[in-house]
Design an enzyme around this catalytic site. Structure first.
Site, PDB file in Angstrom:
ATOM      1  CB  SER A   1      -0.871   0.003   1.261  1.00 55.51           C
ATOM      2  OG  SER A   1      -0.032   0.194   2.398  1.00 55.51           O
TER       3      SER A   1
ATOM      4  CG  ASP B   1      -3.188  -3.260  -1.892  1.00 52.27           C
ATOM      5  OD1 ASP B   1      -4.122  -3.507  -2.672  1.00 52.27           O
ATOM      6  OD2 ASP B   1      -3.241  -3.473  -0.659  1.00 52.27           O
TER       7      ASP B   1
ATOM      8  N   GLY C   1      -9.926  -7.045   6.144  1.00 50.93           N
ATOM      9  CA  GLY C   1      -9.849  -7.362   7.573  1.00 50.93           C
ATOM     10  C   GLY C   1     -10.531  -8.680   7.903  1.00 50.93           C
TER      11      GLY C   1
ATOM     12  CB  THR D   1      -6.086  -8.798   8.022  1.00 50.03           C
ATOM     13  OG1 THR D   1      -6.597  -7.708   7.261  1.00 50.03           O
ATOM     14  CG2 THR D   1      -6.389  -8.582   9.488  1.00 50.03           C
TER      15      THR D   1
END
Ligand SMILES: [Zn+2]
Length: 293
Positions: free
Chosen positions: A47, A79, A182, A234
């Site tokens: 990210s 990302d 998540g 996650t």
């Protein structure tokens, strides 16, 4: 265009590449060790936050070192790139894939930026992933039930997706079919009937974000319907943090190279399980060796 070839191969053979987020050397090592033990091609992604922490050149150099060391296909992906400039920088730096997340923008603006990125990326063999209906959640362990989060979003509309892909020429569409970023108290159920309708109308690859905590059978069905990229973050973060906490609690060790091996192994284990689920084990052979563009 080797990146395109690999995705095409995955689609034709009915498996998917895991796209694993990394933000430092230890997570990267865990992911690479899993790729090696499983002989699996995969996508290593950052990210913008992870990229800032790692450093863009450091990230790309580290991945290149591991490619040469292992001979495995390790693609790089930005990302959820948040804007034109951020994505252009990733294209110029030589990422293999760039995900532009314009899901917060008006539809026409999303089309305009995605199209501009496609035009810039394709001559370099770089593929563009786009997103139109926001994939909800974030990369944490959530206390809520998945259903309450799912209910607040708009699932991807097949006709709208078809319009978007034909107007932009994007390579991968990040679908929202109940998949959430998540992990939740119960696994989010996927709307696979919707994915089937999208597949019937939309001619591009599909990615499934929120690959942590989904039901294995849902993921397998989604792959059968054209998903070639499954994002996982996650579960890696949880494995990293829990293992690090345990190691530190049980020892007064100061040498980082003695503290980190169990943490790396914990990340590796999660990635290996995902590779097994996605069917990419044994697909990373030397016929896909570098240079990749
Ligand atoms: Zn995502």
């Amino acid at each position: 265009m080797r990146t395109l070839e690999i995705l095409t191969k995955a689609k034709n053979e009915g498996w998917a590449l895991g796209a694993f987020n990394t933000g430092n050397l230890e997570i990267t090592k865990g992911i690479v060790q899993a790729a090696q033990s499983q002989q699996a091609p995969l996508i290593m992604e950052t990210s913008f936050g992870e990229l800032q922490h790692f450093g863009l050149k450091n990230f790309l150099s580290v991945v290149e070192n591991f490619r040469q060391e292992t001979g495995l296909t390790i693609l790089t992906n930005l990302d959820h790139g948040g804007g034109l400039e951020e994505c252009q920088a990733a294209i110029e730096a030589g990422y293999n894939l760039v995900h532009f997340d314009g899901s917060n923008l008006p539809f026409e603006e999303n089309i305009k930026i995605t199209k501009a990125l496609v035009e810039q990326a394709h001559p370099k063999g770089i593929l563009i992933e786009a997103e139109i209906d926001k994939i909800l959640g974030d990369s944490r362990n959530h206390e809520e039930e998945a259903e309450s989060v799912q209910a607040s979003g708009n699932y991807t509309d097949p006709q709208k997706a078809a319009d978007f892909v034909s107007q932009t020429g994007c390579d991968i569409l990040a679908v929202f079919i109940g998949n959430l970023h998540g992990t939740y108290q119960t696994p989010p159920k996927l709307d696979l009937e919707r994915l089937r309708m999208i597949k019937d109308q939309v001619a591009c690859f599909f990615s499934l974000h929120g690959g942590s905590g989904l039901l294995a059978e849902d993921v397998k069905m989604a792959i059968k319907m054209g998903v070639v990229k499954v994002n996982v973050n996650t579960e890696l973060r949880i494995a990293y943090r829990q293992t690090l906490e345990n190691v530190l609690r049980g020892s007064d060790e100061l040498a980082i190279y003695k503290i980190m091996p169990p943490v790396i192994a914990a990340v590796q284990k999660v990635v290996e399980e995902k590779i097994q689920l996605l069917g990419s084990a044994g697909k990373g052979g030397d016929n896909l060796s570098f240079p990749l563009v």
